[in-house]
Design a protein around this motif. Structure first.
Motif, PDB file in Angstrom:
ATOM      1  N   ASP A  65      29.142  44.085  31.356  1.00 56.50           N
ATOM      2  CA  ASP A  65      30.590  44.345  31.389  1.00 56.50           C
ATOM      3  C   ASP A  65      31.034  44.755  32.787  1.00 56.50           C
ATOM      4  N   VAL A  66      30.244  45.600  33.426  1.00 55.00           N
ATOM      5  CA  VAL A  66      30.582  46.045  34.788  1.00 55.00           C
ATOM      6  C   VAL A  66      30.545  44.857  35.743  1.00 55.00           C
ATOM      7  N   GLU A  67      29.537  44.000  35.608  1.00 53.65           N
ATOM      8  CA  GLU A  67      29.428  42.822  36.475  1.00 53.65           C
ATOM      9  C   GLU A  67      30.618  41.881  36.265  1.00 53.65           C
ATOM     10  N   ASN A  68      31.000  41.683  34.997  1.00 58.76           N
ATOM     11  CA  ASN A  68      32.169  40.843  34.715  1.00 58.76           C
ATOM     12  C   ASN A  68      33.431  41.447  35.309  1.00 58.76           C
ATOM     13  N   ALA A  69      33.596  42.750  35.182  1.00 56.94           N
ATOM     14  CA  ALA A  69      34.765  43.424  35.755  1.00 56.94           C
ATOM     15  C   ALA A  69      34.752  43.307  37.278  1.00 56.94           C
ATOM     16  N   ARG A  70      33.561  43.413  37.881  1.00 58.79           N
ATOM     17  CA  ARG A  70      33.446  43.287  39.333  1.00 58.79           C
ATOM     18  C   ARG A  70      33.847  41.887  39.779  1.00 58.79           C
ATOM     19  N   ILE A  71      33.352  40.884  39.063  1.00 56.07           N
ATOM     20  CA  ILE A  71      33.691  39.492  39.398  1.00 56.07           C
ATOM     21  C   ILE A  71      35.190  39.256  39.232  1.00 56.07           C
ATOM     22  N   SER A 115      40.561  38.637  41.555  1.00 58.36           N
ATOM     23  CA  SER A 115      41.943  39.136  41.691  1.00 58.36           C
ATOM     24  C   SER A 115      42.250  39.471  43.141  1.00 58.36           C
ATOM     25  N   ARG A 116      41.299  40.087  43.827  1.00 58.67           N
ATOM     26  CA  ARG A 116      41.502  40.436  45.232  1.00 58.67           C
ATOM     27  C   ARG A 116      41.684  39.174  46.070  1.00 58.67           C
ATOM     28  N   LEU A 120      42.729  36.263  44.997  1.00 57.26           N
ATOM     29  CA  LEU A 120      44.019  35.685  44.624  1.00 57.26           C
ATOM     30  C   LEU A 120      45.157  36.424  45.320  1.00 57.26           C
ATOM     31  N   LEU A 121      45.065  37.741  45.380  1.00 53.88           N
ATOM     32  CA  LEU A 121      46.075  38.535  46.058  1.00 53.88           C
ATOM     33  C   LEU A 121      46.121  38.191  47.545  1.00 53.88           C
ATOM     34  N   LYS A 122      44.950  38.038  48.167  1.00 48.49           N
ATOM     35  CA  LYS A 122      44.910  37.651  49.580  1.00 48.49           C
ATOM     36  C   LYS A 122      45.572  36.290  49.769  1.00 48.49           C
ATOM     37  N   THR A 123      45.291  35.373  48.852  1.00 51.78           N
ATOM     38  CA  THR A 123      45.895  34.042  48.936  1.00 51.78           C
ATOM     39  C   THR A 123      47.411  34.138  48.833  1.00 51.78           C
ATOM     40  N   PHE A 124      47.893  34.958  47.898  1.00 55.24           N
ATOM     41  CA  PHE A 124      49.342  35.138  47.756  1.00 55.24           C
ATOM     42  C   PHE A 124      49.936  35.770  49.010  1.00 55.24           C
ATOM     43  N   GLN A 125      49.234  36.741  49.575  1.00 54.25           N
ATOM     44  CA  GLN A 125      49.728  37.380  50.792  1.00 54.25           C
ATOM     45  C   GLN A 125      49.786  36.383  51.939  1.00 54.25           C
ATOM     46  N   GLN A 126      48.757  35.566  52.074  1.00 51.78           N
ATOM     47  CA  GLN A 126      48.753  34.554  53.135  1.00 51.78           C
ATOM     48  C   GLN A 126      49.861  33.544  52.910  1.00 51.78           C
ATOM     49  N   LYS A 127      50.063  33.130  51.672  1.00 48.87           N
ATOM     50  CA  LYS A 127      51.143  32.187  51.341  1.00 48.87           C
ATOM     51  C   LYS A 127      52.482  32.821  51.658  1.00 48.87           C
ATOM     52  N   HIS A 128      52.634  34.091  51.317  1.00 54.02           N
ATOM     53  CA  HIS A 128      53.887  34.804  51.593  1.00 54.02           C
ATOM     54  C   HIS A 128      54.140  34.851  53.106  1.00 54.02           C
ATOM     55  N   GLU A 129      53.102  35.196  53.863  1.00 45.96           N
ATOM     56  CA  GLU A 129      53.249  35.257  55.325  1.00 45.96           C
ATOM     57  C   GLU A 129      53.611  33.887  55.879  1.00 45.96           C
ATOM     58  N   SER A 130      52.984  32.851  55.364  1.00 49.81           N
ATOM     59  CA  SER A 130      53.279  31.488  55.801  1.00 49.81           C
ATOM     60  C   SER A 130      54.724  31.120  55.457  1.00 49.81           C
ATOM     61  N   ASP A 131      55.145  31.457  54.245  1.00 53.58           N
ATOM     62  CA  ASP A 131      56.530  31.188  53.831  1.00 53.58           C
ATOM     63  C   ASP A 131      57.519  31.935  54.712  1.00 53.58           C
ATOM     64  N   VAL A 132      57.205  33.183  55.030  1.00 49.71           N
ATOM     65  CA  VAL A 132      58.087  33.980  55.897  1.00 49.71           C
ATOM     66  C   VAL A 132      58.189  33.313  57.268  1.00 49.71           C
ATOM     67  N   GLN A 133      57.065  32.879  57.813  1.00 49.55           N
ATOM     68  CA  GLN A 133      57.072  32.212  59.120  1.00 49.55           C
ATOM     69  C   GLN A 133      57.904  30.932  59.068  1.00 49.55           C
ATOM     70  N   GLN A 134      57.734  30.149  58.009  1.00 52.16           N
ATOM     71  CA  GLN A 134      58.509  28.915  57.870  1.00 52.16           C
ATOM     72  C   GLN A 134      59.999  29.220  57.769  1.00 52.16           C
ATOM     73  N   LEU A 135      60.337  30.231  56.988  1.00 58.80           N
ATOM     74  CA  LEU A 135      61.749  30.594  56.840  1.00 58.80           C
ATOM     75  C   LEU A 135      62.321  31.119  58.154  1.00 58.80           C
TER      76      LEU A 135
END
Length: 136
Positions: free
Chosen positions: A68-74, A79-80, A82-97
């Motif tokens: 269970d701990v290993e699954n939660a870690r994975i 999630s981390r 995915l969050l980084k990807t969203f942050q990078q996408k957001h930064e890219s969108d901000v730059q484009q805008l």
């Protein structure tokens, strides 16, 4: 042999009489102690088996918890990421805008200059037409 009692004679030849008046070749006290030792050994084996079962259950619980701990870690890593990807996408969108805003501001300035130029030209043409009409 007269001085030796019947009990002493039997003990001297290695024979014993137990509580139920049976003749035995093993001392009844040893037999009782052997029985006690056997019973205690059986109890010890039972307790050891119970302990082993408890340990096995504990190990199974710990292994499940580890899974269970290993699954939660994975999941947390996913999630981390995915969050980084969203942050990078957001930064890219901000730059484009920001680039688009800059382009639109430049276009607006160009249109203002063009508008001012056209206004001047219109004004000059109106003045020219007024002068021509006035001179006629």
């Amino acid at each position: 042999m007269n001085n030796i009692t019947k009990d002493q004679f039997m003990l001297s030849v290695g024979l014993y009489i137990d509580e139920s008046n049976k003749i035995c070749i093993i001392d009844p006290q040893l037999t009782d102690k052997s029985s006690e030792l056997k019973n205690e050994s059986i109890e010890l084996i039972d307790k050891t088996q119970q302990f082993q079962q408890i340990v096995d259950n504990f190990v199974e619980i710990i292994e499940n918890l580890a899974k269970d701990v290993e699954n939660a870690r994975i999941n947390a890593i996913g999630s981390r990421n995915l969050l980084k990807t969203f942050q990078q996408k957001h930064e890219s969108d901000v730059q484009q805008l920001m680039s688009l805003i800059k382009e639109k501001k430049n276009e607006l300035n160009r249109f203002r200059v063009q508008y001012d130029s056209l206004k001047r030209e219109e004004s000059e043409q109106i003045d020219l037409m007024d002068n021509l009409l006035a001179n006629k």
